[in-house]
Design an enzyme around this catalytic site. Structure first.
Site, PDB file in Angstrom:
ATOM      1  N   HIS A 118       0.812  -1.222   0.000  1.00 55.50           N
ATOM      2  CA  HIS A 118       0.000   0.000   0.000  1.00 55.50           C
ATOM      3  C   HIS A 118       0.845   1.271   0.000  1.00 55.50           C
ATOM      4  CE1 HIS A 118      -3.355  -2.690   1.924  1.00 55.50           C
ATOM      5  NE2 HIS A 118      -3.240  -2.870   0.630  1.00 55.50           N
ATOM      6  N   CYS A 156       8.833  17.885 -13.741  1.00 55.21           N
ATOM      7  CA  CYS A 156       7.904  17.805 -14.873  1.00 55.21           C
ATOM      8  C   CYS A 156       6.578  18.518 -14.622  1.00 55.21           C
ATOM      9  CB  CYS A 156       7.658  16.346 -15.254  1.00 55.21           C
ATOM     10  SG  CYS A 156       6.522  15.501 -14.140  1.00 55.21           S
ATOM     11  N   SER A 195      -6.116  -8.591   9.882  1.00 60.77           N
ATOM     12  CA  SER A 195      -7.370  -9.354   9.944  1.00 60.77           C
ATOM     13  C   SER A 195      -7.515 -10.231   8.703  1.00 60.77           C
ATOM     14  CB  SER A 195      -8.551  -8.397  10.047  1.00 60.77           C
ATOM     15  OG  SER A 195      -8.509  -7.503   8.950  1.00 60.77           O
ATOM     16  N   ILE A 237       1.119  -9.287  20.062  1.00 58.15           N
ATOM     17  CA  ILE A 237       2.111  -9.537  19.012  1.00 58.15           C
ATOM     18  C   ILE A 237       3.546  -9.460  19.546  1.00 58.15           C
ATOM     19  CG2 ILE A 237       3.078  -8.595  16.861  1.00 58.15           C
ATOM     20  CD1 ILE A 237       0.117  -7.818  16.157  1.00 58.15           C
TER      21      ILE A 237
HETATM   22 ZN    ZN Z   1       7.529  14.668 -12.245  1.00 50.31          ZN
END
Ligand code: ZN
Length: 247
Positions: A118, A156, A195, A237
């Protein structure tokens, strides 16, 4: 149960780690998708809207700089550090992550070994030429015009966005291929803090399992894939991974 986890890791030859939001909540990073998460309070910005509207682009950058999402100051926790040790020692080959917080890289893992499904919110990219920009630089540009214009690429003039995959934006091809290859190459797949509901990310543990790898799931809550896992640990965890701390 933790002893069983250790045994699986000891006999494995190529481990792939997979992480979701649950590993980073211990570092203070909120889980965006949980019932109390950010997306319940604030509608996420869709990629098409970002492309279509200067106002939406400005709003997107305003949110990034003004809202404390607990991400910019977060530091890796024990869970991240154990994963870094497993990769450093060669026991694990890489970590596939749904997280965008950069905490795996902050824990000392080389960028090459972090597959981000992601994207990453700790820097920005031009949507046209893919040039990378640091957020401090983008913020200066944004403030210099009193936030009246969304930041543009200095090479750009394309639109610049945090390097995350937004809602409505297609998944990154290179990362998807790397994640697929890693999932097919491993003999043990350990999914942590996810999950396993969000596809296509949740397809990787399924792919690994179907290809003959063992599957371990570590998550506070039950997950969608518990029924196909070889070992499920619905526990904290960091303390669960701590049994692997000497790798
Ligand atoms: Zn660019």
């Amino acid at each position: 149960m933790s002893k069983e986890l250790r045994t699986y890791v000891e006999v494995a030859k190529r481990i792939v780690m997979f992480t979701g939001a649950g590993i980073s909540t211990g570092s203070g990073v909120p889980d965006f998708r949980s019932p109390t998460g950010i997306w319940q309070k604030m509608k996420p910005i869709q990629f098409q809207d970002f492309l279509a509207s200067e106002d939406v682009r400005i709003e997107s950058w305003r949110r990034k700089f003004d809202l404390d999402m607990g991400m910019d100051d977060a530091i890796p926790n024990k869970g991240h550090l154990v994963i870094a040790e497993l990769i450093r020692s060669g026991a694990a080959t890489c970590v596939i992550t749904q997280n965008i917080d950069n905490l795996h890289q902050d824990s000392g893992i080389e960028s090459d070994c972090v597959i981000e499904l992601h994207g990453n919110t700790s820097f920005a990219r031009c949507l046209d030429c893919a040039s990378r920009f640091e957020l401090t630089e983008i913020r200066e540009q944004f403030e210099a015009c009193h936030r009246s214009l969304a930041p543009r690429c200095s090479n750009c003039n394309g639109f610049v966005k945090t390097a995350t995959i937004s809602f409505g934006q297609s998944m990154p091809d290179a990362e998807m291929l790397l994640a697929e290859k890693a999932s097919l190459d491993c003999d043990l797949f350990i999914a942590i803090g996810s999950s396993l509901k969000v596809f296509p990310a949740a397809g990787f543990p399924i792919l690994a399992k179907r290809n003959g790898a063992k599957l371990i799931i570590i998550n506070r809550e039950p997950t969608e894939l518990d029924s196909i896992a070889d070992l499920v640990l619905n526990e904290d965890i960091s303390s669960t991974l701590a049994v692997l701390t000497d790798y």
